[in-house]
Scaffold this motif. Structure first.
Motif, mmCIF file in Angstrom:
data_model
loop_
_atom_site.group_PDB
_atom_site.id
_atom_site.type_symbol
_atom_site.label_atom_id
_atom_site.label_comp_id
_atom_site.label_asym_id
_atom_site.label_seq_id
_atom_site.Cartn_x
_atom_site.Cartn_y
_atom_site.Cartn_z
ATOM 1 N N GLN A 112 -9.698 -41.945 11.703
ATOM 2 C CA GLN A 112 -10.520 -41.130 10.803
ATOM 3 C C GLN A 112 -10.139 -39.657 10.877
ATOM 4 O O GLN A 112 -10.146 -38.949 9.859
ATOM 5 C CB GLN A 112 -12.003 -41.323 11.130
ATOM 6 N N ALA A 113 -9.793 -39.185 12.074
ATOM 7 C CA ALA A 113 -9.334 -37.795 12.200
ATOM 8 C C ALA A 113 -8.082 -37.570 11.363
ATOM 9 O O ALA A 113 -7.952 -36.559 10.657
ATOM 10 C CB ALA A 113 -9.075 -37.451 13.670
ATOM 11 N N VAL A 114 -7.147 -38.515 11.434
ATOM 12 C CA VAL A 114 -5.929 -38.410 10.627
ATOM 13 C C VAL A 114 -6.271 -38.444 9.143
ATOM 14 O O VAL A 114 -5.762 -37.637 8.345
ATOM 15 C CB VAL A 114 -4.944 -39.540 11.001
ATOM 16 N N HIS A 115 -7.146 -39.369 8.768
ATOM 17 C CA HIS A 115 -7.451 -39.519 7.341
ATOM 18 C C HIS A 115 -8.035 -38.236 6.755
ATOM 19 O O HIS A 115 -7.566 -37.741 5.716
ATOM 20 C CB HIS A 115 -8.440 -40.665 7.130
ATOM 21 N N PHE A 116 -9.052 -37.691 7.400
ATOM 22 C CA PHE A 116 -9.739 -36.550 6.805
ATOM 23 C C PHE A 116 -8.941 -35.256 6.909
ATOM 24 O O PHE A 116 -9.157 -34.336 6.111
ATOM 25 C CB PHE A 116 -11.130 -36.391 7.415
ATOM 26 N N GLN A 117 -8.000 -35.178 7.837
ATOM 27 C CA GLN A 117 -7.169 -33.979 7.936
ATOM 28 C C GLN A 117 -5.918 -34.047 7.067
ATOM 29 O O GLN A 117 -5.437 -33.012 6.604
ATOM 30 C CB GLN A 117 -6.748 -33.757 9.394
#
Length: 238
Positions: A112-117
């Protein structure tokens, strides 16, 4: 023979590491997720969730073919099949606890960190803050646990280290920090460098290098990777 359904992303990397560590014979089956091949009926028959990795063990229980999906389930299955990298019997409670900590915490929150960044069409600061801070908290949990330890469970290298390596190797992308992202977590950094220096880790990084996976994230790739973002009745959806 293990048929290994693979895309060069963190979760399949864990399985590549195990296979390279053990020398199990395997056949690599590329699944180009940016082209949507994970949604093909033939692959969904192996993993109904439409995610990589997955394996088919042609010599499963009773000598019959067996499918296994979810990277952490695959690690546990293969470790039990081979009797390797499970730690000592008394380590079993810790091994299961830390394996599921990675399965339910480190992996999903990193994703999720990768997705939203990096992939969200609009930068949502709340989501970026939420997932980046939460994954940093997970890193701190691991860092504290690794104080005075060489590996995550017991006194030796296990599938838990392999499971964590798959995602920690992507720390610069997960935390969006290019210069030594693990510097605030010295025990985790020491552990990672130890695992990453293993010859099998170098070989695992090369798995799939000869295949021409799609690299562009265009609208077709977004629909293939994030089908839940589109209405189910959208005829152009994945």
């Amino acid at each position: 023979m293990i048929r290994f359904y693979f895309h060069p992303t963190p979760n399949p990397a864990k399985i590549a590491l195990f296979l390279e560590e053990t020398g199990l014979e395997y056949e690599l089956v590329p699944v180009d997720t940016r082209k949507g091949e994970q949604h093909d009926p033939a692959f969904l028959a192996i993993n109904p969730n439409g995610k990589v990795p997955a394996i088919v063990d042609t010599d499963g229980p009773g000598g019959k073919p067996a499918r296994v999906f979810d990277s952490n389930a695959i690690l546990l299955y293969l470790a039990e099949k081979t009797g390797r990298f499970l730690g000592d019997a008394e380590d079993r409670p810790d091994l299961l606890s830390w394996l599921f900590f990675i399965a339910t915490g480190v992996g999903p929150f990193s994703g999720q960190a990768v997705h939203f960044q990096h992939h969200a069409p609009d930068r949502l600061e709340y989501a970026v803050n939420r997932y980046r801070r939460e994954i940093a908290r997970h890193y701190r949990v691991l860092d504290l646990h690794l104080a005075g330890r060489d590996y995550l469970v017991g006194g030796g290298y296990t599938i838990v280290d392999m499971a964590a390596w798959g995602w920690i190797r992507m720390a610069s992308r997960v935390l969006a920090v290019q210069d030594d992202p693990l510097a605030p977590f010295p025990n985790l950094r020491r552990w990672f460098l130890t695992v990453d220096a293993r010859p099998a880790a170098a070989r695992a990084r090369q798995v799939g290098q000869g295949h021409d996976f799609k690299t562009e994230i265009d609208e077709a790739a977004r629909r293939a990777l994030f089908p839940s973002n589109y209405p189910a009745d959208d005829p152009a959806g994945a």
